[in-house]
Design a protein around this motif. Structure first.
Motif, PDB file in Angstrom:
ATOM      1  N   PRO A  37     -37.568-151.255 -45.484  1.00  0.00           N
ATOM      2  CA  PRO A  37     -38.125-149.980 -46.176  1.00  0.00           C
ATOM      3  C   PRO A  37     -39.822-150.132 -45.557  1.00  0.00           C
ATOM      4  N   VAL A  38     -40.156-150.824 -44.789  1.00  0.00           N
ATOM      5  CA  VAL A  38     -41.586-150.621 -44.203  1.00  0.00           C
ATOM      6  C   VAL A  38     -42.042-149.324 -43.816  1.00  0.00           C
ATOM      7  N   PRO A  39     -41.215-148.875 -42.761  1.00  0.00           N
ATOM      8  CA  PRO A  39     -41.798-147.481 -42.184  1.00  0.00           C
ATOM      9  C   PRO A  39     -41.743-146.295 -43.333  1.00  0.00           C
ATOM     10  N   GLU A  40     -40.638-146.465 -44.102  1.00  0.00           N
ATOM     11  CA  GLU A  40     -40.664-145.564 -45.182  1.00  0.00           C
ATOM     12  C   GLU A  40     -41.788-145.600 -46.401  1.00  0.00           C
ATOM     13  N   LEU A  41     -42.273-146.845 -46.530  1.00  0.00           N
ATOM     14  CA  LEU A  41     -43.345-147.228 -47.488  1.00  0.00           C
ATOM     15  C   LEU A  41     -44.798-146.679 -46.627  1.00  0.00           C
ATOM     16  N   ILE A  42     -44.695-147.008 -45.486  1.00  0.00           N
ATOM     17  CA  ILE A  42     -45.916-146.405 -44.808  1.00  0.00           C
ATOM     18  C   ILE A  42     -46.026-144.841 -44.911  1.00  0.00           C
ATOM     19  N   GLU A  43     -45.020-144.154 -44.617  1.00  0.00           N
ATOM     20  CA  GLU A  43     -44.906-142.720 -44.667  1.00  0.00           C
ATOM     21  C   GLU A  43     -45.354-142.283 -45.730  1.00  0.00           C
ATOM     22  N   LEU A  44     -44.649-142.726 -47.099  1.00  0.00           N
ATOM     23  CA  LEU A  44     -44.694-142.461 -48.367  1.00  0.00           C
ATOM     24  C   LEU A  44     -46.412-142.634 -48.871  1.00  0.00           C
ATOM     25  N   VAL A  51     -48.021-147.974 -57.744  1.00  0.00           N
ATOM     26  CA  VAL A  51     -46.788-148.659 -57.745  1.00  0.00           C
ATOM     27  C   VAL A  51     -45.657-147.776 -58.356  1.00  0.00           C
ATOM     28  N   ASP A  52     -45.795-147.346 -59.416  1.00  0.00           N
ATOM     29  CA  ASP A  52     -44.943-146.662 -60.310  1.00  0.00           C
ATOM     30  C   ASP A  52     -44.829-145.275 -59.953  1.00  0.00           C
ATOM     31  N   GLN A  53     -45.834-144.630 -59.180  1.00  0.00           N
ATOM     32  CA  GLN A  53     -45.534-143.334 -58.420  1.00  0.00           C
ATOM     33  C   GLN A  53     -44.852-143.647 -57.206  1.00  0.00           C
ATOM     34  N   ALA A  54     -45.117-144.422 -56.527  1.00  0.00           N
ATOM     35  CA  ALA A  54     -44.260-144.967 -55.323  1.00  0.00           C
ATOM     36  C   ALA A  54     -42.837-145.077 -55.772  1.00  0.00           C
ATOM     37  N   LEU A  55     -42.559-145.985 -56.506  1.00  0.00           N
ATOM     38  CA  LEU A  55     -41.132-146.127 -57.046  1.00  0.00           C
ATOM     39  C   LEU A  55     -40.464-144.931 -57.420  1.00  0.00           C
ATOM     40  N   ALA A  56     -41.268-143.858 -58.063  1.00  0.00           N
ATOM     41  CA  ALA A  56     -40.610-142.943 -58.468  1.00  0.00           C
ATOM     42  C   ALA A  56     -40.321-141.794 -57.234  1.00  0.00           C
ATOM     43  N   ALA A  57     -41.113-141.703 -56.325  1.00  0.00           N
ATOM     44  CA  ALA A  57     -40.872-141.105 -55.272  1.00  0.00           C
ATOM     45  C   ALA A  57     -39.821-141.657 -54.272  1.00  0.00           C
ATOM     46  N   LEU A  58     -39.665-143.045 -53.914  1.00  0.00           N
ATOM     47  CA  LEU A  58     -38.780-143.580 -53.339  1.00  0.00           C
ATOM     48  C   LEU A  58     -37.238-143.583 -54.214  1.00  0.00           C
ATOM     49  N   SER A  59     -37.328-143.464 -55.558  1.00  0.00           N
ATOM     50  CA  SER A  59     -36.013-143.186 -56.338  1.00  0.00           C
ATOM     51  C   SER A  59     -35.393-142.021 -55.874  1.00  0.00           C
ATOM     52  N   ASP A  68     -36.257-151.683 -58.461  1.00  0.00           N
ATOM     53  CA  ASP A  68     -36.958-152.866 -59.001  1.00  0.00           C
ATOM     54  C   ASP A  68     -38.546-152.899 -58.574  1.00  0.00           C
ATOM     55  N   ARG A  69     -39.168-152.444 -59.752  1.00  0.00           N
ATOM     56  CA  ARG A  69     -40.637-152.253 -59.656  1.00  0.00           C
ATOM     57  C   ARG A  69     -41.295-153.671 -59.133  1.00  0.00           C
ATOM     58  N   ASP A  70     -40.772-154.884 -59.607  1.00  0.00           N
ATOM     59  CA  ASP A  70     -41.624-156.091 -59.360  1.00  0.00           C
ATOM     60  C   ASP A  70     -41.411-156.139 -57.578  1.00  0.00           C
ATOM     61  N   ALA A  71     -40.177-155.708 -57.181  1.00  0.00           N
ATOM     62  CA  ALA A  71     -39.873-156.053 -55.760  1.00  0.00           C
ATOM     63  C   ALA A  71     -40.893-155.240 -54.982  1.00  0.00           C
ATOM     64  N   LEU A  72     -40.780-153.813 -55.409  1.00  0.00           N
ATOM     65  CA  LEU A  72     -41.621-152.980 -54.737  1.00  0.00           C
ATOM     66  C   LEU A  72     -43.057-153.511 -54.692  1.00  0.00           C
ATOM     67  N   ALA A  73     -43.598-153.827 -55.765  1.00  0.00           N
ATOM     68  CA  ALA A  73     -45.162-154.191 -55.787  1.00  0.00           C
ATOM     69  C   ALA A  73     -45.259-155.474 -54.905  1.00  0.00           C
ATOM     70  N   ALA A  74     -44.374-156.308 -54.968  1.00  0.00           N
ATOM     71  CA  ALA A  74     -44.450-157.585 -54.017  1.00  0.00           C
ATOM     72  C   ALA A  74     -44.449-157.147 -52.371  1.00  0.00           C
ATOM     73  N   ARG A  75     -43.769-156.135 -52.150  1.00  0.00           N
ATOM     74  CA  ARG A  75     -43.509-155.646 -50.455  1.00  0.00           C
ATOM     75  C   ARG A  75     -44.609-154.925 -50.627  1.00  0.00           C
ATOM     76  N   ILE A  76     -45.321-154.250 -51.286  1.00  0.00           N
ATOM     77  CA  ILE A  76     -46.533-153.559 -51.108  1.00  0.00           C
ATOM     78  C   ILE A  76     -47.892-154.586 -50.901  1.00  0.00           C
ATOM     79  N   ASP A  77     -47.708-155.498 -51.666  1.00  0.00           N
ATOM     80  CA  ASP A  77     -48.827-156.567 -51.583  1.00  0.00           C
ATOM     81  C   ASP A  77     -48.627-157.398 -50.155  1.00  0.00           C
ATOM     82  N   GLU A  78     -47.607-157.468 -49.551  1.00  0.00           N
ATOM     83  CA  GLU A  78     -47.341-158.134 -48.264  1.00  0.00           C
ATOM     84  C   GLU A  78     -48.011-157.061 -47.305  1.00  0.00           C
ATOM     85  N   LEU A  79     -47.653-155.815 -47.450  1.00  0.00           N
ATOM     86  CA  LEU A  79     -48.295-154.833 -46.570  1.00  0.00           C
ATOM     87  C   LEU A  79     -49.851-154.757 -46.812  1.00  0.00           C
ATOM     88  N   VAL A  80     -50.465-154.975 -47.792  1.00  0.00           N
ATOM     89  CA  VAL A  80     -51.779-155.085 -47.850  1.00  0.00           C
ATOM     90  C   VAL A  80     -52.376-156.356 -47.240  1.00  0.00           C
TER      91      VAL A  80
END
Length: 88
Positions: A37-44, A51-59, A68-80
């Motif tokens: 989901p990296v390109p989708e996250l970058i676009e979003l 993280v909660d707003q991103a999770l709601a938008a992706l959902s 999974d909020r924790d998984a999304l937070a981990a992916r975003i931290d990797e992108l950071v």
């Protein structure tokens, strides 16, 4: 409340390549080969989101049943860590 935003568009060159995507980060000179989901996250994250707003938008966008909020937070931290996303 921590918000995240994609690196400025002027610093990223994003090129789809079949099922994968190449992202060239001009500031570091590194090219990243990524999958969903990296390109989708970058676009979003063109606009700053928590993280909660991103999770709601992706959902909503992808009709996720059990996000999974924790998984999304981990992916975003990797992108950071890669410089593709900024922590605000």
């Amino acid at each position: 409340m921590i918000r995240y935003r994609a690196a400025p568009a002027a610093t990223l060159r994003i090129e789809p390549l079949d099922a994968l995507t190449l992202i060239y980060h001009r500031a570091s000179g590194i090219t990243h080969l990524v999958d969903s989901p990296v390109p989708e996250l970058i676009e979003l994250l063109a606009e700053p989101l928590t993280v909660d707003q991103a999770l709601a938008a992706l959902s909503e966008r992808f009709d996720l049943v059990d996000p999974d909020r924790d998984a999304l937070a981990a992916r975003i931290d990797e992108l950071v860590a890669s410089g593709l996303v900024e922590r605000l």
